[in-house]
Motif scaffolding. Sequence first.
Motif, PDB file in Angstrom:
ATOM      1  N   LEU A   2       0.745  -1.276  -0.007  1.00 47.39           N
ATOM      2  CA  LEU A   2       0.162   0.063  -0.022  1.00 47.39           C
ATOM      3  C   LEU A   2       0.828   1.155  -0.010  1.00 47.39           C
ATOM      4  CD1 LEU A   2      -2.616  -0.981   2.533  1.00 47.39           C
ATOM      5  CD2 LEU A   2      -2.867  -1.074   0.174  1.00 47.39           C
ATOM      6  N   LEU A   5      -0.202   4.268  -1.628  1.00 43.77           N
ATOM      7  CA  LEU A   5      -1.514   4.901  -1.414  1.00 43.77           C
ATOM      8  C   LEU A   5      -1.100   5.713  -0.079  1.00 43.77           C
ATOM      9  CD1 LEU A   5      -4.350   2.394  -1.716  1.00 43.77           C
ATOM     10  CD2 LEU A   5      -3.673   4.301  -3.023  1.00 43.77           C
ATOM     11  N   MET A  72      -9.364   1.596   2.519  1.00 45.78           N
ATOM     12  CA  MET A  72      -9.035   1.842   1.021  1.00 45.78           C
ATOM     13  C   MET A  72      -9.767   2.783   0.362  1.00 45.78           C
ATOM     14  SD  MET A  72      -6.617  -0.242   1.166  1.00 45.78           S
ATOM     15  CE  MET A  72      -6.347   0.206   2.844  1.00 45.78           C
ATOM     16  N   GLU A  73     -11.010   3.393   0.663  1.00 46.96           N
ATOM     17  CA  GLU A  73     -11.744   4.224  -0.222  1.00 46.96           C
ATOM     18  C   GLU A  73     -11.047   5.848   0.197  1.00 46.96           C
ATOM     19  OE1 GLU A  73     -15.919   3.906   0.387  1.00 46.96           O
ATOM     20  OE2 GLU A  73     -15.941   2.274  -0.947  1.00 46.96           O
ATOM     21  N   LEU A  75      -8.126   6.279   1.433  1.00 48.16           N
ATOM     22  CA  LEU A  75      -6.617   6.468   1.046  1.00 48.16           C
ATOM     23  C   LEU A  75      -6.641   6.858  -0.527  1.00 48.16           C
ATOM     24  CD1 LEU A  75      -4.472   3.584   2.746  1.00 48.16           C
ATOM     25  CD2 LEU A  75      -4.411   5.897   3.259  1.00 48.16           C
ATOM     26  N   LEU A  76      -7.454   6.103  -1.218  1.00 52.10           N
ATOM     27  CA  LEU A  76      -7.830   6.386  -2.749  1.00 52.10           C
ATOM     28  C   LEU A  76      -8.144   7.824  -2.884  1.00 52.10           C
ATOM     29  CD1 LEU A  76      -9.364   3.105  -4.176  1.00 52.10           C
ATOM     30  CD2 LEU A  76      -6.905   4.144  -4.721  1.00 52.10           C
ATOM     31  N   ALA A  77      -9.264   8.381  -1.866  1.00 54.70           N
ATOM     32  CA  ALA A  77      -9.851   9.778  -2.227  1.00 54.70           C
ATOM     33  C   ALA A  77      -8.649  10.915  -1.836  1.00 54.70           C
ATOM     34  CB  ALA A  77     -10.693   9.906  -1.083  1.00 54.70           C
ATOM     35  N   ARG A  78      -7.601  10.568  -0.634  1.00 58.05           N
ATOM     36  CA  ARG A  78      -6.607  11.185  -0.274  1.00 58.05           C
ATOM     37  C   ARG A  78      -5.653  11.326  -1.676  1.00 58.05           C
ATOM     38  NH1 ARG A  78      -5.918  12.720   4.894  1.00 58.05           N
ATOM     39  NH2 ARG A  78      -7.625  11.744   6.278  1.00 58.05           N
ATOM     40  N   GLN A  79      -5.432  10.316  -2.173  1.00 60.78           N
ATOM     41  CA  GLN A  79      -4.519  10.368  -3.371  1.00 60.78           C
ATOM     42  C   GLN A  79      -5.047  11.150  -4.425  1.00 60.78           C
ATOM     43  OE1 GLN A  79      -3.589   6.737  -5.704  1.00 60.78           O
ATOM     44  NE2 GLN A  79      -1.535   6.887  -5.063  1.00 60.78           N
ATOM     45  N   GLN A  80      -6.050  10.855  -4.898  1.00 58.96           N
ATOM     46  CA  GLN A  80      -7.101  11.777  -5.903  1.00 58.96           C
ATOM     47  C   GLN A  80      -6.687  13.140  -5.524  1.00 58.96           C
ATOM     48  OE1 GLN A  80     -10.714   9.763  -5.917  1.00 58.96           O
ATOM     49  NE2 GLN A  80     -10.120   8.385  -7.391  1.00 58.96           N
TER      50      GLN A  80
END
Length: 332
Positions: A2, A5, A72-73, A75-80
């Motif tokens: 991860l 992420l 995971m949602e 972490l993905l939102a933060r990365q976006q």
Amino acid sequence: MLELLGLDTEAERVYRALLAYPDEGVSTLAQRLALPESDLRRCLDRLSALALIQPAAQEGTGFRPLDAELAMELLLARQQAELAAQQQKVKASQAAAIQLIAECSALRPPSVGHDEERLTGPEEIRDRLARLAADTQCEIMTFAPGGAHTAADLEASRGPNSALLDRGVTMRTVYLSSVRNHQPTLDHVDWLHQHGGQVRTAPTLPVRMIIADRREAVLPLHTSNAHSGAVVLTGEGTIAALCALFENIWQNATPLGTLVERDMDGLTRQHREALRLLLQGLTDEGIAKRLGVSPRTARRIAAELMEALEARSRFQAGAHAVQNGWLPLNRA
């Protein structure tokens, strides 16, 4: 696994252990993972900063990890969000570089080179734009910041626009999102659509700009007063950069005539941009100018954001925005 992420290997191990053994305290967990307690606490701090864990309701009984799917949602939102912020920085850098080129042109004699032409005063600018429109054969691309134009100005522009569109010239224009609340502009856009013009909106725009046939671009010498002077640029590299900037913003802009989308947090792109400007320290007047709205509207948007973030100060709003995943974390 991860790390992409934002979660390093040790922090991921700790998170997985917490999912399996949520009731274990720090000492027990450190023994289980064969980690020094100081390293474990560092991992716990990282997980807490990412909002992936919270202290258990009863003190001393471990931590409560966020469900894996939700984690995971998040972490993905933060990365976006971080990617969007980086893209915004790139666009801002492009705009700053191009504006510097325009402003430096004011310091050089008019006959310095063949790649630029200086224009002084509104009449000279208007005459040059008329010649530019007459010579255009394929495409006009325009950034139109500064908020809504008057109904008279919009009406006056229909003649030149009609001449271009009747010749089959493609016209693409990006206005500020604030024009969606201005009926004369909406009426003008309906007219443009009927004649083949394309219009989109963006929360902010870097600079006022017109590009003709991807060979000539007109920019103001001073962003604070677009009527005082302008520069016509024809350098191949500069034009390529300007076209790339336009295409980048065009692709991310919203077609006018469609509903403004809200993200999973209930925010529009205008809200997101206002939040970014708010936390940069801009005043309500500065935010109003960038968004092309009145200071009163800017204050209303800021108040809505503060209320949504349950914040009583701009500093607290920033902290809550990062915690909620509305803004990327600052990394060293």
